[in-house]
Design an enzyme around this catalytic site. Structure first.
Site, PDB file in Angstrom:
ATOM      1  N   TRP A 135       0.875  -1.179   0.000  1.00 15.93           N
ATOM      2  CA  TRP A 135       0.000   0.000   0.000  1.00 15.93           C
ATOM      3  C   TRP A 135       0.908   1.223   0.000  1.00 15.93           C
ATOM      4  O   TRP A 135       1.788   1.347   0.865  1.00 15.93           O
ATOM      5  CB  TRP A 135      -0.880  -0.054   1.246  1.00 15.93           C
ATOM      6  N   ASP A 216       0.251  -4.504  10.200  1.00 15.12           N
ATOM      7  CA  ASP A 216      -0.838  -3.678   9.682  1.00 15.12           C
ATOM      8  C   ASP A 216      -1.998  -4.612   9.339  1.00 15.12           C
ATOM      9  O   ASP A 216      -2.016  -5.234   8.279  1.00 15.12           O
ATOM     10  CB  ASP A 216      -0.378  -2.902   8.450  1.00 15.12           C
ATOM     11  N   LYS A 251     -13.300  -1.426   7.105  1.00 13.60           N
ATOM     12  CA  LYS A 251     -13.817  -2.447   6.213  1.00 13.60           C
ATOM     13  C   LYS A 251     -14.764  -3.399   6.918  1.00 13.60           C
ATOM     14  O   LYS A 251     -15.893  -3.619   6.480  1.00 13.60           O
ATOM     15  CB  LYS A 251     -12.659  -3.239   5.596  1.00 13.60           C
TER      16      LYS A 251
END
Length: 403
Positions: A135, A216, A251
């Protein structure tokens, strides 16, 4: 004197825009009715809509709208406790020993930002290793804090698998005590995760080299289950005295706009954890003072109520099953159109994303010709696939590949 020289901000460079968010803006402006957005990491339901989870709605109704005073710099106490239990397990020895300092954060991005600032102050000058690819904000957040970022091998474009041996070699050769960003589950952007055996081997190396892992974990529940997806972190916690975990509820609670996340720092002792929490609070005070209320209250209400917790876990399971079904449907539709294209790897990847192996030119062709939007790296958000659009996406993919 020129106009630029006479203006205080005349030499400020233009911002090129975030590549993913800019694509999303372009998609919104596309007039085609059959367009498909597979760019941004947002879960869509079978109707192509961002869902409001019934558990979240019930929690919001239960809370009503009360006093909105400032909350502590570290966030709501119940929320922080429940974050710890979700990440490390309710019976975790770490929690019993009070060795974890946890902060409520502004989503997963905010958690990583606090982590970068904290590490820059207390472990400065170390290289930060991130996967290749990763990312993009992993680079940006740690570079902003003053770190130099490097990469370790991860994705093999030829085989569409993990370059595990090369990854291990790079981290073995990295300076002792380096900071290593690890996505424990549902890797963004590739969807390729380490096996349990590979996780254990990586853990051995991280501990032996005294590296500082920053886990993460933004997609807990989207691979195998809530507890299953935390297993890498929990096994590492049984062996290591110090590391960091960033988690997000954007999410798995569909709370994108509320910016709800957490940063947990595992310490060697309870006293150390208490001092670390103080420094994290200071970092927040120097940044945004304290976090917002509503999203954290909703998450804490759901996680703290057995009935709502069970409902939420069922909702996450439904999301997980739908994404897996869409992977299988896309592979099946491609196979109908061409036996020359192998997309079986898509069904082996996990979470919201798939690294398709498409080139930038092929991605642009899909967008320009068919209104099918992917990130130019070839990353596809499978959560944007539905029964209504998967055949069209498959047709566009096959045409772009020239098969």
């Amino acid at each position: 004197m020129t106009e630029a020289a006479s203006s205080l901000f005349g030499n400020v460079e233009a911002f090129a825009g975030d590549p993913i968010l800019s694509l999303n803006i372009a998609f919104q402006g596309d007039p085609r009715t059959e367009k498909v957005n597979l760019t941004i990491g947002i879960y869509m339901d079978g109707n192509g809509k961002v869902p409001v989870l019934p558990s979240v709605k019930a929690a919001a109704e239960k809370l009503g709208f009360g006093v909105r005073s400032y909350i502590p710099m570290e966030g709501l106490a119940d929320y922080r406790r429940l974050v710890q239990e979700l990440v490390f397990g309710k019976g975790s020895k770490l929690l019993a020993e009070k060795r974890v300092a946890t902060m409520q954060s502004l989503g997963g991005t905010g958690a990583l930002s606090i982590a970068a600032d904290f590490l820059a102050k207390h472990t400065p000058g170390r290289p930060v290793y991130v996967s290749d690819p990763t990312w993009d904000n992993h680079h940006g957040l740690f570079q902003r804090a003053g770190f130099e970022t490097k990469t370790y091998p991860y994705w093999d474009g030829a085989t569409r698998t993990l370059r595990f041996d090369d990854m291990m070699k790079t981290l073995e050769e990295a300076p002792a005590g380096s900071i290593v960003i690890v996505q424990p589950v549902c890797h963004n952007p590739t969807g390729v995760d380490l096996s349990p055996a590979q996780q254990d081997a990586l853990s051995d190396l991280l501990i032996a080299k005294q590296h500082i892992p920053v886990f993460d974990m933004a997609y807990q529940g989207f691979a195998d289950g809530i507890d299953e997806d935390a297993s890498f972190v929990r096994r590492y916690a049984e062996r290591a005295s110090s590391f960091l975990v960033a988690n997000s509820f954007s999410k798995n609670f569909s709370l994108y706009g509320e910016r709800v996340g957490g940063l947990s720092v595992v310490c060697a002792t309870a006293d150390e954890a208490d001092r670390v929490l103080g420094q994290l609070k200071l970092a927040v005070r120097r940044s945004y003072s304290n976090p917002p209320t509503t999203g954290a209250q909703i998450v804490a209400t759901v996680l703290g109520d057995p009935a709502l917790r069970a409902l939420w876990e069922a909702e996450v399971a439904e999301m997980r099953v739908r994404m897996k079904a869409m992977r299988e449907a896309l592979a099946a539709e491609v196979k109908k159109l061409s036996n020359e294209i192998d997309v079986g790897f898509i069904t082996q990847q996990r979470g919201m994303f798939s690294y398709t192996g498409l080139s930038k030119a092929q991605v642009v062709q899909m967008r320009d010709t068919d209104g099918v939007y992917l990130v130019e790296s070839g990353r596809m958000c499978v959560a944007g696939l539905t029964e209504n659009n998967v055949a069209a996406v498959a047709k566009s993919l096959v045409a772009a590949r020239g098969a």
